[in-house]
Enzyme design. Structure first.
Site, short mmCIF file in Angstrom:
data_model
loop_
_atom_site.label_atom_id
_atom_site.label_comp_id
_atom_site.label_asym_id
_atom_site.label_seq_id
_atom_site.Cartn_x
_atom_site.Cartn_y
_atom_site.Cartn_z
N LYS A 179 0.86 -1.19 0.00
CA LYS A 179 0.00 0.00 0.00
C LYS A 179 0.89 1.23 0.00
O LYS A 179 1.71 1.42 0.90
CB LYS A 179 -0.90 -0.01 1.23
CG LYS A 179 -1.77 1.24 1.34
CD LYS A 179 -2.75 1.13 2.48
CE LYS A 179 -3.54 2.41 2.64
NZ LYS A 179 -4.50 2.33 3.74
N LYS A 232 -2.24 -1.53 -3.82
CA LYS A 232 -3.11 -0.36 -3.74
C LYS A 232 -2.31 0.91 -3.83
O LYS A 232 -1.31 1.00 -3.11
CB LYS A 232 -3.86 -0.43 -2.40
CG LYS A 232 -4.73 0.76 -2.10
CD LYS A 232 -5.32 0.61 -0.73
CE LYS A 232 -6.08 1.88 -0.41
NZ LYS A 232 -6.48 1.92 0.97
C1 PBG Z 1 -7.32 3.33 5.67
C2 PBG Z 1 -7.60 3.27 4.22
C3 PBG Z 1 -7.43 4.26 3.22
C4 PBG Z 1 -7.98 3.73 2.05
C5 PBG Z 1 -8.43 2.44 2.35
N1 PBG Z 1 -8.16 2.17 3.68
C6 PBG Z 1 -6.94 5.63 3.29
C7 PBG Z 1 -5.57 5.95 3.68
O1 PBG Z 1 -4.70 5.10 3.81
O2 PBG Z 1 -5.35 7.14 3.90
C8 PBG Z 1 -8.07 4.44 0.72
C9 PBG Z 1 -9.14 3.94 -0.20
C10 PBG Z 1 -9.50 4.84 -1.33
O3 PBG Z 1 -8.85 5.88 -1.57
O4 PBG Z 1 -10.47 4.51 -2.03
N2 PBG Z 1 -6.01 3.34 6.07
#
Ligand code: PBG
Length: 307
Positions: A179, A232
Site C-alpha cells: 500500500k 493499492k
Molecule cells: C485506511 C484506508 C485508506 C484507504 C483504504 N483504507 C486511506 C488511507 O490510507 O489514507 C483508501 C481507499 C480509497 O482511496 O479509495 N487506512
C-alpha cells in the site's frame, strides 16, 4: 471473432464494493467527490447489499465512521462499534453475501493517523494490539475476511495469532501488503473522514518509487500468514500487480482507489471521456496486469454492464 480470442474477461464475482457505514437510521449522505457513492446508515447499507448480492458482485468491504473518535481508536475494536453492528445486520439478512472488513484505526482516532501517537509519530508495535482486537471483534460479528490496511509491520502475525486464539482459525486475512502513500486517496479521506490532522502517512505507507520494496512487503506478509494480498492503488501501479502475479501464487487483489474513480467520474461528467468505456478499460487493465480480485467503486455499474 473478437469475443472468441479475447484474453481477459471481467466477472462481477471478482469485484468487491467498498461501503461507508455511518451511525443513525435512514441516512444516505452523498459523498460529493465520488458520485453516486454515499455514506449510509446500517439499515440503508443492508438494502444496498441486497442489490449488490443480486448483481452477483463478489462481496463488500466495510469502512465505518464512528459516533465519536478518541486517541485510542476505541471505536475500532468495540463489539458495539459501527462496523461490528453493520456486519451483524448484513449477515442476519444476507448470510451468503461475502463481507470483508477493513481493519484500520484512522477512521477512529481523533488525529486521523492509523495508530497510537508517541512523540509525534505512530508507534508501530503499540498499534498491533488494537489491530488484533479489531480483527477479532470483526470475526466475532461475522466477517468472512479481515483486511488490515494500516501498514504497521508485524500486523499480519499479530492478527493471525489473535484470530487463532479466539477460535477464528478459519477466517482468512487479506493483507493490504503493498500500500503506497498515495495522493489518490484524497476523496476517500472525505468519505471516511480520516485525513491525518498533522503530518502524513509516509512513515508507514510505501514510497511510490519503490517496486522492490513492495515485493519485500508482500513476502513478509505472506511469511506472517496472509492468505491473500493486495496492491493499492491499482491503475498507477499495474507494474507492481504484474510483478506480484509473477512471483506469488496466492489470490491477488488490487484496489482501484477513490482518486482513480473520481478522476474518471469528473472527466466523464465534463464530457471529456466516455464513462462506460473508460470504466471497463480501467478494470480490464487491472485484471490483465494480474489481479484476481478488484476492489472498485464501479462494481455496480460494471456488473450491470456485464450482466
Ligand atoms: C485506511 C484506508 C485508506 C484507504 C483504504 N483504507 C486511506 C488511507 O490510507 O489514507 C483508501 C481507499 C480509497 O482511496 O479509495 N487506512
Amino acid at each position: 471473432m473478437r469475443r472468441l480470442v479475447r484474453e481477459t474477461r471481467l466477472d462481477p464475482a471478482n469485484f468487491i464494493l467498498p461501503l461507508f457505514v455511518v451511525p443513525g437510521e435512514g441516512i444516505h449522505r452523498p459523498i460529493g467527490s465520488m458520485p453516486p457513492q454515499a455514506q449510509m446508515s446500517i439499515d440503508v447499507t443492508v438494502q444496498e447489499c441486497r442489490e449488490i448480492e443480486s448483481l452477483g458482485i463478489g462481496g463488500v468491504m466495510l469502512f465505518g465512521l464512528p459516533e465519536s473518535k478518541d486517541e485510542q481508536a476505541s471505536g475500532a475494536y468495540d463489539d458495539q462499534g459501527i462496523v461490528q453492528r453493520a456486519v451483524r445486520a448484513i449477515k442476519r439478512e444476507l448470510p451468503n453475501l461475502l463481507v470483508v472488513t477493513d481493519v484500520c484505526n484512522c477512521e477512529y482516532t481523533s488525529h486521523g493517523h492509523c495508530g497510537l501517537i508517541v512523540d509525534g509519530d505512530v508507534d508501530n508495535d503499540a498499534t498491533l494490539a488494537w489491530l488484533a482486537k479489531a480483527a477479532v471483534s470483526h470475526a466475532r460479528a461475522g466477517a468472512d475476511i479481515v483486511a488490515p490496511s494500516d501498514m504497521m509491520d508485524g500486523r499480519v502475525d499479530a492478527i493471525r495469532t489473535a484470530l487463532d486464539a479466539g477460535g477464528f482459525q478459519k477466517i482468512p486475512i487479506l493483507s493490504y501488503a503493498a500500500k503506497f502513500a498515495s495522493a489518490f486517496y484524497g476523496p476517500f479521506r472525505e468519505a471516511a473522514d480520516s485525513a491525518p490532522q498533522f503530518g502524513d502517512r509516509r512513515s508507514y505507507q510505501m514510497d511510490p518509487a519503490n517496486a522492490r520494496e513492495a515485493m519485500r512487503e508482500i513476502e513478509l506478509d505472506l511469511e506472517e500468514g496472509a492468505d491473500m494480498i493486495m496492491v493499492k492503488p491499482a491503475g498507477p501501479y499495474l507494474d507492481i500487480i504484474h510483478e506480484a502475479r509473477q512471483r506469488f501464487d496466492v489470490p491477488l487483489a488490487a484496489y482501484q482507489v477513490s482518486g482513480e474513480y473520481s478522476m474518471i467520474m469528473a472527466a466523464a461528467a465534463n464530457g471529456w471521456i466516455d464513462l462506460e468505456r473508460t470504466m471497463m478499460e480501467s478494470l480490464t487493465s487491472i485484471k490483465r496486469a494480474g489481479a484476481d480480485i478488484i476492489l472498485t467503486y464501479f462494481a455496480k455499474p460494471a456488473a450491470k454492464l456485464l450482466g
